[in-house]
Write a protein that holds these residues in place. Structure first.
Motif, PDB file in Angstrom:
ATOM      1  N   HIS A   1      -7.758   4.150  -0.890  1.00 45.48           N
ATOM      2  CA  HIS A   1      -8.900   3.304  -0.545  1.00 45.48           C
ATOM      3  C   HIS A   1      -8.460   2.108   0.302  1.00 45.48           C
ATOM      4  O   HIS A   1      -9.131   1.747   1.273  1.00 45.48           O
ATOM      5  CB  HIS A   1      -9.629   2.821  -1.807  1.00 45.48           C
ATOM      6  CG  HIS A   1     -10.511   3.854  -2.417  1.00 45.48           C
ATOM      7  ND1 HIS A   1     -11.781   4.119  -1.955  1.00 45.48           N
ATOM      8  CD2 HIS A   1     -10.309   4.702  -3.453  1.00 45.48           C
ATOM      9  CE1 HIS A   1     -12.324   5.080  -2.685  1.00 45.48           C
ATOM     10  NE2 HIS A   1     -11.454   5.454  -3.598  1.00 45.48           N
TER      11      HIS A   1
ATOM     12  N   MET B   1       1.996   1.807  -3.453  1.00 44.56           N
ATOM     13  CA  MET B   1       0.888   2.292  -4.272  1.00 44.56           C
ATOM     14  C   MET B   1       0.668   3.791  -4.084  1.00 44.56           C
ATOM     15  O   MET B   1       0.319   4.502  -5.030  1.00 44.56           O
ATOM     16  CB  MET B   1      -0.396   1.536  -3.933  1.00 44.56           C
ATOM     17  CG  MET B   1      -0.372   0.088  -4.323  1.00 44.56           C
ATOM     18  SD  MET B   1      -1.846  -0.765  -3.763  1.00 44.56           S
ATOM     19  CE  MET B   1      -2.882  -0.475  -5.173  1.00 44.56           C
ATOM     20  N   LEU B   2       0.868   4.261  -2.868  1.00 44.25           N
ATOM     21  CA  LEU B   2       0.647   5.683  -2.582  1.00 44.25           C
ATOM     22  C   LEU B   2       1.710   6.585  -3.202  1.00 44.25           C
ATOM     23  O   LEU B   2       1.479   7.778  -3.386  1.00 44.25           O
ATOM     24  CB  LEU B   2       0.591   5.911  -1.065  1.00 44.25           C
ATOM     25  CG  LEU B   2      -0.636   5.333  -0.370  1.00 44.25           C
ATOM     26  CD1 LEU B   2      -0.451   5.375   1.145  1.00 44.25           C
ATOM     27  CD2 LEU B   2      -1.893   6.075  -0.780  1.00 44.25           C
TER      28      LEU B   2
ATOM     29  N   LEU C   1      -6.233   4.157  -5.403  1.00 45.72           N
ATOM     30  CA  LEU C   1      -6.448   2.798  -4.909  1.00 45.72           C
ATOM     31  C   LEU C   1      -5.715   2.604  -3.572  1.00 45.72           C
ATOM     32  O   LEU C   1      -6.258   2.007  -2.642  1.00 45.72           O
ATOM     33  CB  LEU C   1      -5.977   1.761  -5.931  1.00 45.72           C
ATOM     34  CG  LEU C   1      -6.095   0.297  -5.508  1.00 45.72           C
ATOM     35  CD1 LEU C   1      -7.539  -0.062  -5.161  1.00 45.72           C
ATOM     36  CD2 LEU C   1      -5.543  -0.610  -6.604  1.00 45.72           C
ATOM     37  N   GLY C   2      -4.509   3.125  -3.484  1.00 41.43           N
ATOM     38  CA  GLY C   2      -3.755   3.051  -2.236  1.00 41.43           C
ATOM     39  C   GLY C   2      -4.465   3.762  -1.095  1.00 41.43           C
ATOM     40  O   GLY C   2      -4.448   3.288   0.048  1.00 41.43           O
TER      41      GLY C   2
ATOM     42  N   SER D   1      -9.949  14.537  -9.521  1.00 37.14           N
ATOM     43  CA  SER D   1      -9.966  13.698 -10.717  1.00 37.14           C
ATOM     44  C   SER D   1     -11.174  14.015 -11.591  1.00 37.14           C
ATOM     45  O   SER D   1     -11.151  13.795 -12.788  1.00 37.14           O
ATOM     46  CB  SER D   1      -9.994  12.228 -10.322  1.00 37.14           C
ATOM     47  OG  SER D   1      -8.872  11.911  -9.546  1.00 37.14           O
TER      48      SER D   1
ATOM     49  N   ILE E   1       0.848  -1.203   0.000  1.00 37.69           N
ATOM     50  CA  ILE E   1       0.000   0.000   0.000  1.00 37.69           C
ATOM     51  C   ILE E   1       0.879   1.246   0.000  1.00 37.69           C
ATOM     52  O   ILE E   1       0.592   2.218  -0.708  1.00 37.69           O
ATOM     53  CB  ILE E   1      -0.978  -0.006   1.193  1.00 37.69           C
ATOM     54  CG1 ILE E   1      -1.998  -1.132   1.037  1.00 37.69           C
ATOM     55  CG2 ILE E   1      -1.697   1.345   1.304  1.00 37.69           C
ATOM     56  CD1 ILE E   1      -2.861  -1.366   2.268  1.00 37.69           C
TER      57      ILE E   1
ATOM     58  N   TYR F   1       2.978   6.249  -6.288  1.00 38.21           N
ATOM     59  CA  TYR F   1       2.749   6.423  -7.723  1.00 38.21           C
ATOM     60  C   TYR F   1       1.359   6.988  -7.994  1.00 38.21           C
ATOM     61  O   TYR F   1       0.366   6.513  -7.468  1.00 38.21           O
ATOM     62  CB  TYR F   1       2.923   5.084  -8.456  1.00 38.21           C
ATOM     63  CG  TYR F   1       4.333   4.571  -8.352  1.00 38.21           C
ATOM     64  CD1 TYR F   1       5.336   5.103  -9.146  1.00 38.21           C
ATOM     65  CD2 TYR F   1       4.663   3.579  -7.431  1.00 38.21           C
ATOM     66  CE1 TYR F   1       6.637   4.659  -9.037  1.00 38.21           C
ATOM     67  CE2 TYR F   1       5.967   3.125  -7.315  1.00 38.21           C
ATOM     68  CZ  TYR F   1       6.951   3.672  -8.123  1.00 38.21           C
ATOM     69  OH  TYR F   1       8.244   3.230  -8.000  1.00 38.21           O
ATOM     70  N   ARG F   2       1.329   8.017  -8.825  1.00 39.73           N
ATOM     71  CA  ARG F   2       0.071   8.696  -9.125  1.00 39.73           C
ATOM     72  C   ARG F   2      -0.986   7.749  -9.694  1.00 39.73           C
ATOM     73  O   ARG F   2      -2.163   7.872  -9.388  1.00 39.73           O
ATOM     74  CB  ARG F   2       0.339   9.840 -10.110  1.00 39.73           C
ATOM     75  CG  ARG F   2      -0.482  11.029  -9.730  1.00 39.73           C
ATOM     76  CD  ARG F   2      -0.079  12.314 -10.335  1.00 39.73           C
ATOM     77  NE  ARG F   2       0.884  13.136  -9.645  1.00 39.73           N
ATOM     78  CZ  ARG F   2       0.731  13.685  -8.450  1.00 39.73           C
ATOM     79  NH1 ARG F   2      -0.331  13.431  -7.744  1.00 39.73           N
ATOM     80  NH2 ARG F   2       1.636  14.465  -7.939  1.00 39.73           N
ATOM     81  N   ARG F   3      -0.555   6.811 -10.509  1.00 43.04           N
ATOM     82  CA  ARG F   3      -1.489   5.893 -11.169  1.00 43.04           C
ATOM     83  C   ARG F   3      -2.232   5.011 -10.152  1.00 43.04           C
ATOM     84  O   ARG F   3      -3.383   4.646 -10.373  1.00 43.04           O
ATOM     85  CB  ARG F   3      -0.722   5.033 -12.157  1.00 43.04           C
ATOM     86  CG  ARG F   3      -1.555   3.981 -12.806  1.00 43.04           C
ATOM     87  CD  ARG F   3      -0.771   3.238 -13.855  1.00 43.04           C
ATOM     88  NE  ARG F   3      -1.393   3.570 -15.130  1.00 43.04           N
ATOM     89  CZ  ARG F   3      -0.778   3.617 -16.274  1.00 43.04           C
ATOM     90  NH1 ARG F   3       0.497   3.387 -16.350  1.00 43.04           N
ATOM     91  NH2 ARG F   3      -1.425   3.915 -17.368  1.00 43.04           N
ATOM     92  N   THR F   4      -1.581   4.663  -9.036  1.00 50.27           N
ATOM     93  CA  THR F   4      -2.188   3.770  -8.043  1.00 50.27           C
ATOM     94  C   THR F   4      -2.514   4.478  -6.725  1.00 50.27           C
ATOM     95  O   THR F   4      -2.936   3.836  -5.766  1.00 50.27           O
ATOM     96  CB  THR F   4      -1.245   2.578  -7.752  1.00 50.27           C
ATOM     97  OG1 THR F   4       0.032   3.085  -7.328  1.00 50.27           O
ATOM     98  CG2 THR F   4      -1.090   1.699  -8.975  1.00 50.27           C
ATOM     99  N   MET F   5      -2.335   5.781  -6.704  1.00 52.73           N
ATOM    100  CA  MET F   5      -2.506   6.552  -5.473  1.00 52.73           C
ATOM    101  C   MET F   5      -3.922   6.459  -4.900  1.00 52.73           C
ATOM    102  O   MET F   5      -4.097   6.234  -3.698  1.00 52.73           O
ATOM    103  CB  MET F   5      -2.151   8.019  -5.737  1.00 52.73           C
ATOM    104  CG  MET F   5      -2.033   8.879  -4.506  1.00 52.73           C
ATOM    105  SD  MET F   5      -1.512  10.551  -4.953  1.00 52.73           S
ATOM    106  CE  MET F   5       0.187  10.255  -5.403  1.00 52.73           C
TER     107      MET F   5
END
Length: 148
Positions: free
Chosen positions: A77, A65-66, A74-75, A138, A62, A68-72
């Motif tokens: 959440h 994930m936080l 989701l991270g 977003s 997690i 990187y902007r692409r997975t931020m």
């Protein structure tokens, strides 16, 4: 989106990145103690071996994930979900357990169970705020710059 919201999101994400890497690495470094403490918990004792690997690896994933902007998002959440789960666990321990073994490591192990409840609740709230702010950014279409 205001600059203040962007800064606030970045601060919350930085706090979570530090939290997840610190706690995940600490649990791996002191793995035997972490697993032992989990084994003493009345709610997870039967799953201690599995949980003792899933939690620290999940926390560090997690954290990644936080970054990187692409997975931020989701991270964020997943941060909300994990902190909500941890908060519920602490509340159950405080409400129903007689023995309160602490499986947290490092500085967090110094907190009382009540302090853990407040700490976790604060991070649940921070994750909700960051998700709301991040989701709203977003949805805002980016302005096209007009070339003159």
């Amino acid at each position: 989106m205001t600059k203040i919201k962007v800064i606030f999101i970045e601060i919350i994400i930085a706090l979570f990145v530090v939290l997840w890497f610190y706690t995940g690495l600490n649990k791996i470094v002191d793995y035997n103690n972490f697993k032992s403490q989990l084994g003493k918990s009345p709610f997870v004792e039967h799953f201690a071996a599995l949980i003792s690997w899933i939690i620290p690896i999940g926390e560090m994933l997690i954290g990644v994930m936080l970054v990187y902007r692409r997975t931020m998002l989701l991270g964020l959440h997943l941060s909300f979900a994990l902190m909500l789960l941890f908060t519920g666990y602490v509340w159950m321990m405080l409400s129903y357990a007689y023995d309160l073994p602490c499986s947290c490591g490092g500085v967090l192990a110094q907190l009382s169970w009540e302090d853990h409840l407040w700490f976790n609740s604060a991070f649940v709230l921070l994750s909700v705020i960051a998700i709301i702010f991040k989701t709203n950014t977003s949805l805002i279409p980016k302005r096209k710059e007009v070339l003159s």
